[in-house]
Design a protein around this motif. Structure first.
Motif, PDB file in Angstrom:
ATOM      1  N   PRO A  88       0.811  -1.225   0.000  1.00 26.38           N
ATOM      2  CA  PRO A  88       0.000   0.000   0.000  1.00 26.38           C
ATOM      3  C   PRO A  88       0.843   1.273   0.000  1.00 26.38           C
ATOM      4  CG  PRO A  88      -0.800  -1.576   1.638  1.00 26.38           C
ATOM      5  CD  PRO A  88       0.519  -2.079   1.160  1.00 26.38           C
ATOM      6  N   ASP A  89       0.364   2.268  -0.744  1.00 28.37           N
ATOM      7  CA  ASP A  89       1.046   3.565  -0.801  1.00 28.37           C
ATOM      8  C   ASP A  89       1.163   4.206   0.573  1.00 28.37           C
ATOM      9  OD1 ASP A  89       1.134   3.162  -3.498  1.00 28.37           O
ATOM     10  OD2 ASP A  89      -0.357   4.685  -4.011  1.00 28.37           O
ATOM     11  N   VAL A  90       0.173   3.955   1.423  1.00 26.55           N
ATOM     12  CA  VAL A  90       0.169   4.568   2.750  1.00 26.55           C
ATOM     13  C   VAL A  90       1.339   4.072   3.596  1.00 26.55           C
ATOM     14  CG1 VAL A  90      -1.280   2.839   3.876  1.00 26.55           C
ATOM     15  CG2 VAL A  90      -1.365   5.225   4.666  1.00 26.55           C
ATOM     16  N   LEU A  91       1.961   2.985   3.161  1.00 27.00           N
ATOM     17  CA  LEU A  91       3.130   2.462   3.861  1.00 27.00           C
ATOM     18  C   LEU A  91       4.428   2.750   3.109  1.00 27.00           C
ATOM     19  CD1 LEU A  91       1.729  -1.048   4.920  1.00 27.00           C
ATOM     20  CD2 LEU A  91       1.864   1.031   6.306  1.00 27.00           C
ATOM     21  N   THR A  92       4.438   2.510   1.796  1.00 25.64           N
ATOM     22  CA  THR A  92       5.691   2.640   1.044  1.00 25.64           C
ATOM     23  C   THR A  92       6.150   4.084   0.897  1.00 25.64           C
ATOM     24  OG1 THR A  92       4.406   2.573  -1.008  1.00 25.64           O
ATOM     25  CG2 THR A  92       5.388   0.506  -0.258  1.00 25.64           C
ATOM     26  N   LEU A  93       5.244   4.977   0.537  1.00 25.75           N
ATOM     27  CA  LEU A  93       5.656   6.359   0.268  1.00 25.75           C
ATOM     28  C   LEU A  93       6.123   7.093   1.530  1.00 25.75           C
ATOM     29  CD1 LEU A  93       3.006   7.382  -2.423  1.00 25.75           C
ATOM     30  CD2 LEU A  93       5.328   6.491  -2.731  1.00 25.75           C
ATOM     31  N   PRO A  94       5.404   6.996   2.666  1.00 20.36           N
ATOM     32  CA  PRO A  94       5.944   7.610   3.883  1.00 20.36           C
ATOM     33  C   PRO A  94       7.275   6.995   4.313  1.00 20.36           C
ATOM     34  CG  PRO A  94       3.599   7.205   4.138  1.00 20.36           C
ATOM     35  CD  PRO A  94       4.025   6.508   2.879  1.00 20.36           C
ATOM     36  N   ALA A  95       7.429   5.676   4.110  1.00 21.61           N
ATOM     37  CA  ALA A  95       8.693   5.041   4.474  1.00 21.61           C
ATOM     38  C   ALA A  95       9.835   5.579   3.620  1.00 21.61           C
ATOM     39  CB  ALA A  95       8.586   3.525   4.311  1.00 21.61           C
ATOM     40  N   ALA A  96       9.580   5.796   2.330  1.00 24.06           N
ATOM     41  CA  ALA A  96      10.610   6.343   1.447  1.00 24.06           C
ATOM     42  C   ALA A  96      10.987   7.762   1.864  1.00 24.06           C
ATOM     43  CB  ALA A  96      10.123   6.333   0.000  1.00 24.06           C
ATOM     44  N   ALA A  97       9.968   8.570   2.150  1.00 22.41           N
ATOM     45  CA  ALA A  97      10.231   9.942   2.580  1.00 22.41           C
ATOM     46  C   ALA A  97      10.988   9.960   3.900  1.00 22.41           C
ATOM     47  CB  ALA A  97       8.914  10.704   2.705  1.00 22.41           C
ATOM     48  N   ALA A  98      10.576   9.110   4.839  1.00 21.03           N
ATOM     49  CA  ALA A  98      11.245   9.060   6.139  1.00 21.03           C
ATOM     50  C   ALA A  98      12.694   8.624   5.991  1.00 21.03           C
ATOM     51  CB  ALA A  98      10.497   8.108   7.066  1.00 21.03           C
ATOM     52  N   ALA A  99      12.945   7.632   5.130  1.00 21.75           N
ATOM     53  CA  ALA A  99      14.317   7.152   4.932  1.00 21.75           C
ATOM     54  C   ALA A  99      15.227   8.269   4.440  1.00 21.75           C
ATOM     55  CB  ALA A  99      14.325   5.976   3.963  1.00 21.75           C
ATOM     56  N   LEU A 100      14.778   8.992   3.430  1.00 29.07           N
ATOM     57  CA  LEU A 100      15.614  10.041   2.853  1.00 29.07           C
ATOM     58  C   LEU A 100      15.797  11.216   3.812  1.00 29.07           C
ATOM     59  CD1 LEU A 100      14.234   9.959  -0.793  1.00 29.07           C
ATOM     60  CD2 LEU A 100      16.474   9.173  -0.006  1.00 29.07           C
ATOM     61  N   ILE A 101      14.733  11.606   4.490  1.00 27.48           N
ATOM     62  CA  ILE A 101      14.828  12.731   5.421  1.00 27.48           C
ATOM     63  C   ILE A 101      15.707  12.383   6.616  1.00 27.48           C
ATOM     64  CG2 ILE A 101      13.520  14.171   7.042  1.00 27.48           C
ATOM     65  CD1 ILE A 101      11.187  14.035   5.039  1.00 27.48           C
ATOM     66  N   LEU A 102      15.479  11.217   7.207  1.00 24.86           N
ATOM     67  CA  LEU A 102      16.239  10.828   8.397  1.00 24.86           C
ATOM     68  C   LEU A 102      17.711  10.578   8.061  1.00 24.86           C
ATOM     69  CD1 LEU A 102      13.665   8.435  10.110  1.00 24.86           C
ATOM     70  CD2 LEU A 102      14.281  10.769  10.787  1.00 24.86           C
ATOM     71  N   LEU A 103      17.985  10.015   6.884  1.00 24.56           N
ATOM     72  CA  LEU A 103      19.383   9.845   6.492  1.00 24.56           C
ATOM     73  C   LEU A 103      20.040  11.186   6.223  1.00 24.56           C
ATOM     74  CD1 LEU A 103      19.171   6.701   4.164  1.00 24.56           C
ATOM     75  CD2 LEU A 103      20.221   6.854   6.443  1.00 24.56           C
ATOM     76  N   GLY A 104      19.248  12.157   5.750  1.00 26.63           N
ATOM     77  CA  GLY A 104      19.774  13.502   5.570  1.00 26.63           C
ATOM     78  C   GLY A 104      20.177  14.136   6.885  1.00 26.63           C
ATOM     79  N   VAL A 105      19.441  13.796   7.944  1.00 30.52           N
ATOM     80  CA  VAL A 105      19.806  14.281   9.277  1.00 30.52           C
ATOM     81  C   VAL A 105      21.010  13.500   9.808  1.00 30.52           C
ATOM     82  CG1 VAL A 105      19.026  14.524  11.668  1.00 30.52           C
ATOM     83  CG2 VAL A 105      17.449  15.021   9.778  1.00 30.52           C
ATOM     84  N   ALA A 106      21.011  12.184   9.581  1.00 34.02           N
ATOM     85  CA  ALA A 106      22.094  11.343  10.099  1.00 34.02           C
ATOM     86  C   ALA A 106      23.444  11.720   9.512  1.00 34.02           C
ATOM     87  CB  ALA A 106      21.786   9.874   9.808  1.00 34.02           C
ATOM     88  N   VAL A 107      23.471  12.114   8.226  1.00 34.25           N
ATOM     89  CA  VAL A 107      24.746  12.416   7.583  1.00 34.25           C
ATOM     90  C   VAL A 107      25.397  13.657   8.184  1.00 34.25           C
ATOM     91  CG1 VAL A 107      23.958  13.958   5.731  1.00 34.25           C
ATOM     92  CG2 VAL A 107      25.858  12.365   5.299  1.00 34.25           C
ATOM     93  N   LEU A 108      24.623  14.469   8.870  1.00 33.61           N
ATOM     94  CA  LEU A 108      25.175  15.670   9.509  1.00 33.61           C
ATOM     95  C   LEU A 108      25.924  15.350  10.795  1.00 33.61           C
ATOM     96  CD1 LEU A 108      22.101  18.070   9.058  1.00 33.61           C
ATOM     97  CD2 LEU A 108      24.148  17.895   7.620  1.00 33.61           C
ATOM     98  N   GLN A 109      25.742  14.139  11.301  1.00 30.31           N
ATOM     99  CA  GLN A 109      26.407  13.749  12.536  1.00 30.31           C
ATOM    100  C   GLN A 109      27.842  13.295  12.252  1.00 30.31           C
ATOM    101  OE1 GLN A 109      24.466  14.522  15.113  1.00 30.31           O
ATOM    102  NE2 GLN A 109      22.984  15.039  13.498  1.00 30.31           N
ATOM    103  N   PRO A 110      28.767  13.543  13.165  1.00 24.74           N
ATOM    104  CA  PRO A 110      30.189  13.279  12.885  1.00 24.74           C
ATOM    105  C   PRO A 110      30.533  11.814  12.657  1.00 24.74           C
ATOM    106  CG  PRO A 110      29.841  13.874  15.192  1.00 24.74           C
ATOM    107  CD  PRO A 110      28.567  14.159  14.495  1.00 24.74           C
TER     108      PRO A 110
END
Length: 241
Positions: free
Chosen positions: A117-139
């Motif tokens: 379902p889109d209600v699961l895949t699309l939020p998961a994709a957005a969360a992955a990219l956003i959270l990894l964008g935050v993680a890469v800022l950590q040393p």
């Protein structure tokens, strides 16, 4: 001591989220274009708020429904523990733990209803990219956000091509590729190739097993999502090591 605390936290997180999976799995395991379930198979309303996603996996009559809580919870705990053991205290571990229950849920739903379902895949994709964008800022980050984004887009484009030319692929798999590409791409292109190949290999072995056992024909469609997720899981463990 740090490793012990990380593993303990992973166990608690896996258990706390794993016990919540059966209800949304049952509600969303319906044919495409059908509304989410709000009743048990006997017609009794679900316990608590019938239209809600959180609550016990039982109906108002006391009957349980959906996948069994014990194996689903156990799988979620094992996935979280292995991710924690492989990744350690690096910041991307929080991303993997956030995505793990959603990926287990996706695997359960696809196995039951042959859909993602889109209600699961699309939020998961957005969360992955956003959270990894935050993680890469950590040393102490252990990956590349740029390759995660590129891999997400490229893998989705490749799956779209397969969807257009192959009857064995669903469009849900294309959207799932956004998630898989992000998490595998974080560790680089070799891991993308390994994780993707592993998913195909597992799916092929399962299909061959069904053919040999006489439980499927050459035109039988199998849920491919669980195998793609398992391959990505193996790739992340390898990349984290």
């Amino acid at each position: 001591m740090e490793t012990f605390l990380i593993i303990t936290a992973a166990v608690l997180w896996g258990f706390a989220t794993g016990v919540l999976i059966p209800r949304p799995a049952y509600r969303s395991s319906v044919p495409d274009q059908q509304p989410w379930r709000s009743e048990c198979p006997a017609g009794h309303p679900l316990a608590g708020t019938g239209a809600g996603w959180l609550g016990p996996a039982r109906c108002s009559a006391g009957d349980t429904y959906g996948p069994s809580s014990l194996p689903v919870t156990a799988v979620t705990v094992v996935v979280c523990v292995l991710l924690a053991a492989a990744t350690g205290a690096r910041p991307e571990l929080l991303v993997w733990l956030m995505l793990a229950p959603a990926c287990v849920l996706l695997a359960v739903v696809d196995s039951a209803a042959h859909r993602l379902p889109d209600v699961l895949t699309l939020p998961a994709a957005a969360a992955a990219l956003i959270l990894l964008g935050v993680a890469v800022l950590q040393p102490e980050a252990g990956g590349s956000w740029t390759s995660a984004v590129l891999s997400s887009l490229i893998l989705a484009a490749c799956y779209l091509a397969l969807f257009l030319i192959s009857r064995g692929f669903g469009f849900g798999d294309v959207k799932l590729a956004l998630v898989l590409g992000a998490v595998l791409g974080w560790y680089g292109w070799p891991i993308v190739l390994i994780g993707t190949f592993a998913g195909y290999l597992l799916g092929a072995l399962y299909g061959i097993g069904l053919l040999v056992a006489g439980r499927a024909g050459r035109t039988t469609r199998i849920p491919f999502g669980p195998f793609l997720l398992a391959g990505a899981f193996a790739g992340v463990l390898l990349g984290s090591a």
